[in-house]
Design a protein around this motif. Structure first.
Motif, short mmCIF file in Angstrom:
data_model
loop_
_atom_site.label_atom_id
_atom_site.label_comp_id
_atom_site.label_asym_id
_atom_site.label_seq_id
_atom_site.Cartn_x
_atom_site.Cartn_y
_atom_site.Cartn_z
N THR A 190 41.54 65.93 20.72
CA THR A 190 40.64 64.93 20.12
C THR A 190 39.19 65.27 20.42
OG1 THR A 190 42.35 63.24 20.29
CG2 THR A 190 40.08 62.47 20.04
N LEU A 191 38.90 65.60 21.68
CA LEU A 191 37.52 65.93 22.04
C LEU A 191 37.05 67.21 21.35
CD1 LEU A 191 37.52 65.08 25.84
CD2 LEU A 191 36.20 63.94 24.05
N LYS A 192 37.91 68.19 21.27
CA LYS A 192 37.59 69.43 20.55
C LYS A 192 37.15 69.10 19.13
CE LYS A 192 40.12 73.32 18.49
NZ LYS A 192 39.61 74.62 18.94
N THR A 193 37.93 68.25 18.46
CA THR A 193 37.66 67.89 17.07
C THR A 193 36.39 67.05 16.96
OG1 THR A 193 40.06 67.90 16.74
CG2 THR A 193 38.72 66.90 15.01
N MET A 217 32.87 62.43 28.89
CA MET A 217 34.12 62.69 28.20
C MET A 217 34.89 63.76 28.95
SD MET A 217 32.88 62.81 24.27
CE MET A 217 32.11 61.42 23.51
N GLY A 218 36.21 63.63 28.99
CA GLY A 218 36.83 64.55 29.87
C GLY A 218 38.22 65.07 29.75
N LYS A 219 39.23 64.39 29.26
CA LYS A 219 40.59 64.89 29.41
C LYS A 219 40.96 65.86 28.30
CE LYS A 219 43.48 63.44 31.67
NZ LYS A 219 44.08 64.27 32.67
N ARG A 220 41.76 66.84 28.61
CA ARG A 220 42.22 67.71 27.55
C ARG A 220 43.68 67.44 27.26
NH1 ARG A 220 43.38 73.86 29.62
NH2 ARG A 220 44.45 73.32 31.50
N PHE A 221 44.14 67.91 26.08
CA PHE A 221 45.56 67.71 25.79
C PHE A 221 46.30 68.60 26.77
CE2 PHE A 221 44.40 71.25 23.08
CZ PHE A 221 45.47 72.12 23.17
N SER A 238 31.58 70.45 29.02
CA SER A 238 32.72 70.81 29.86
C SER A 238 32.30 71.24 31.27
CB SER A 238 33.55 71.91 29.19
OG SER A 238 34.78 72.10 29.85
N ASN A 239 31.50 70.41 31.90
CA ASN A 239 31.01 70.71 33.25
C ASN A 239 32.12 70.41 34.27
OD1 ASN A 239 29.70 70.47 35.85
ND2 ASN A 239 27.76 70.40 34.74
N PRO A 247 37.40 71.12 25.97
CA PRO A 247 36.85 70.76 27.28
C PRO A 247 37.92 70.87 28.36
CG PRO A 247 36.24 69.14 25.63
CD PRO A 247 37.26 70.03 24.99
N LYS A 248 37.53 71.36 29.52
CA LYS A 248 38.48 71.55 30.61
C LYS A 248 38.92 70.20 31.18
CE LYS A 248 37.19 76.17 31.87
NZ LYS A 248 35.91 76.82 31.90
N ASN A 249 40.05 70.22 31.86
CA ASN A 249 40.64 69.01 32.43
C ASN A 249 39.68 68.35 33.43
OD1 ASN A 249 42.80 67.27 32.53
ND2 ASN A 249 43.75 68.31 34.26
N THR A 250 39.43 67.08 33.24
CA THR A 250 38.50 66.25 34.02
C THR A 250 37.10 66.84 34.11
OG1 THR A 250 39.23 67.08 36.21
CG2 THR A 250 40.27 65.06 35.39
#
Length: 200
Positions: free
Chosen positions: A148-151, A1-5, A191-192, A170-173
């Motif tokens: 979305t990922l945060k939630t 999982m990866g993208k952030r707003f 968030s690697n 989570p950080k971008n990508t």
């Protein structure tokens, strides 16, 4: 999982179908390189172009297609889609503050946006659907978005909803590894971004 707003040039993207920036493409390719030897049974992304393109960079030459799963699409900003942060602050200073620091009090009803509580309900429904869709697979990849990922990750961690604002985005990508076994979730790696070290 990866993208952030993301806020490209400090703009709220939400459901705006913006493409990846040059940096985003570089980051997605680096993530693809990092994950190239991992066998995924399925690849999913939301229908937003920045997520779909990221998923395809990760997929690389594998023969599977990226499937759309919009239950994990980004939070809707309603009429504030694409607005500059400074303009949003002028119009709705309290809601901008809540968006970043007090998500449970974020109330976007006056501009037709989606609240974090609505996102939570959506991702819970989506998660149940996602589990059922993938119950016969060992490893799947899904590209989603930061709010979305945060939630979602807050929910699967079993934390009380009152602590949502404390959850990191989570950080971008970045990639996050979640294990699901016997009806229980475990976040193995969060968030690697080790694959992005060369462009820091």
């Amino acid at each position: 999982m990866g993208k952030r707003f993301g806020m490209l040039k400090k703009r709220f993207q939400g459901l705006s179908d913006s493409p990846l920036t040059e940096l985003g493409i570089t980051q997605a390719k680096l993530l693809g390189e990092k994950l190239k030897d991992i066998k995924f049974d399925k690849f999913y992304s939301t229908s937003l172009k920045r997520a779909y393109d990221t998923a395809n960079y990760i997929k690389g030459n594998r023969k599977q297609k990226v499937e759309i799963f919009d239950d994990f699409v980004e939070i809707s900003m309603g009429d504030m889609e694409g607005i500059k942060q400074e303009d949003f602050k002028k119009l709705y200073p309290e809601q901008v503050k809540n968006f970043f620091f007090n998500q449970l009090e974020y109330n976007p009803s006056s501009f037709g946006g989606e609240s974090f509580l609505e996102v939570r309900e959506r991702v819970i429904r989506g998660l149940n659907k996602f589990i059922e869709l993938n119950k016969n697979y060992e490893r799947v990849l899904v590209v989603s978005h930061g709010a979305t990922l945060k939630t979602l990750l807050h929910y699967i961690s079993g934390k009380d909803i009152s602590t949502l604002s404390d959850e990191a985005i989570p950080k971008n990508t970045s990639y996050t590894i979640v294990k699901y076994e016997n009806g229980k979730f475990e976040i193995i790696d969060f968030s690697n971004v080790s694959h992005l070290e060369e462009i820091k």
